[in-house]
Design an enzyme around this catalytic site. Structure first.
Site, PDB file in Angstrom:
ATOM      1  N   GLY A 241      -8.108 -48.036  -1.483  1.00 24.68           N
ATOM      2  CA  GLY A 241      -9.503 -47.812  -1.986  1.00 24.68           C
ATOM      3  C   GLY A 241     -10.037 -48.923  -2.702  1.00 24.68           C
ATOM      4  O   GLY A 241     -10.009 -50.042  -2.279  1.00 24.68           O
ATOM      5  N   ASP A 270     -17.635 -56.029   4.773  1.00 23.83           N
ATOM      6  CA  ASP A 270     -19.026 -55.939   4.813  1.00 23.83           C
ATOM      7  C   ASP A 270     -19.599 -54.500   4.699  1.00 23.83           C
ATOM      8  O   ASP A 270     -20.525 -54.140   4.163  1.00 23.83           O
ATOM      9  CB  ASP A 270     -19.745 -56.518   6.442  1.00 23.83           C
ATOM     10  CG  ASP A 270     -18.931 -57.839   6.327  1.00 23.83           C
ATOM     11  OD1 ASP A 270     -19.175 -58.573   5.424  1.00 23.83           O
ATOM     12  OD2 ASP A 270     -19.054 -58.410   7.556  1.00 23.83           O
TER      13      ASP A 270
END
Length: 317
Positions: A241, A270
């Site tokens: 995470g 991205d």
């Protein structure tokens, strides 16, 4: 007859700057020299982010230079197809559009990539390509690739950051390290950290943060950038995470999402940036924005192309 100027165009939600490239993705596993078939798609970290934001319905602009060649024409078509505002895209007849090759890695490992970008049109971006007059967007997204391309692109990145700050626009920055483009690790860290100090939201990966700051933990990396002027930092932790921290002291972990099969890791960062930036522009808390970043990043790694997994608003759910 009325002439429309750039200042007459609708304001943008987000603006980014960088080098788009044609990407040839191998259709079969193996070394690049032995692969017989490739699929052509568009690539470039900033283009990926612009694509992701545009698919979510945010009016997104892109500053770049493209050669007057087949790759440049291909990328102009991609920008139009994705609905990316091209008011700051310049045709450069003197320099070529860059391209790259990428292997297929079916086991989820990082693919081999070869770049053909030296002397490209985008590497000749300069302050002359910056918006004139009022800054046209409420948010600027930068990566560490743009200042690495050339001295003039480096000057442009700093110019845009200062221009956005003066206008009250928010700024996000993804270090997105490309060590081969820098003369030394020290020069890279000095420049990247200077851009980060001008940004509101800094998005380093854990390994990147360690390399840039000399600190080991996500907490200490975040503190490094908060001490130097950032308002908030989100450190990408891969499948675990992301760790987020704000200047006011709020911090926490946005858990990662389980992915059954990783197809291609390129573009995951991205996608994460798309999630964080779009969330913040929509009024999310930093924790909520980081959670969206995790969700989009996890989606991207399940698709072969850099932008194939970037969701539309309907697909985001």
């Amino acid at each position: 007859m009325t002439t429309t100027t750039q200042q007459d165009l609708p304001p943008l939600d987000a603006l980014t700057v960088g080098e788009p490239m044609a990407l040839f993705m191998a259709l079969q596993p193996g070394e690049l020299h032995a692969v017989p078939d490739f699929r052509r798609v568009a690539a470039g970290a900033e283009l990926n982010v612009a694509t992701g934001l545009a698919r979510l319905g945010l009016r997104t602009g892109y500053i770049t230079r493209l050669g007057n060649d087949s790759f440049g024409n291909f990328l102009r078509g991609v920008l139009a197809h994705e609905g990316i505002d091209a008011r700051y895209v310049v045709a450069d007849a003197a320099h070529p559009t860059g391209f790259m090759l990428k292997t297929r890695a079916d086991d989820g490992s990082d693919p081999q990539i070869e770049y053909f970008r030296k002397g490209s049109a985008a590497s000749h971006l300069s302050v002359a390509d910056a918006p004139v007059g009022a800054f046209p967007a409420r948010h600027l997204h930068l990566t560490g690739i743009t200042p690495a391309l050339s001295p003039t692109t480096r000057e442009l990145a700093f110019h845009l950051a200062k221009q956005a700050r003066a206008a009250g626009a928010s700024i996000s920055f993804d270090p997105n390290l490309r060590p081969r483009l820098w003369p030394s690790p020290e020069a890279m860290a000095e420049c990247i950290n200077a851009v980060a100090a001008l940004s509101d939201t800094v998005l380093p990966g854990l390994a990147e943060g360690r390399q840039l700051t000399g600190r080991h933990t996500a907490e200490d990396i975040a503190a490094f950038y908060l001490e130097r002027g950032a308002k908030q930092v989100v450190v990408k932790l891969g499948p675990e995470g992301a760790y987020y921290a704000q200047r006011d002291g709020a911090s926490g972990i946005a858990p990662g999402l389980r992915v059954e099969r990783v197809v291609d890791t390129v573009g995951a960062g991205d996608g994460f940036a798309v999630g964080v930036v779009s969330g913040l522009l929509e009024g999310f808390t930093l924790a909520q924005a980081a959670a969206r970043g995790n969700a989009i990043g996890a989606r991207v790694v399940q698709f072969p192309g850099d932008a194939d997994g970037l969701p539309t608003r309907a697909e985001l759910g």
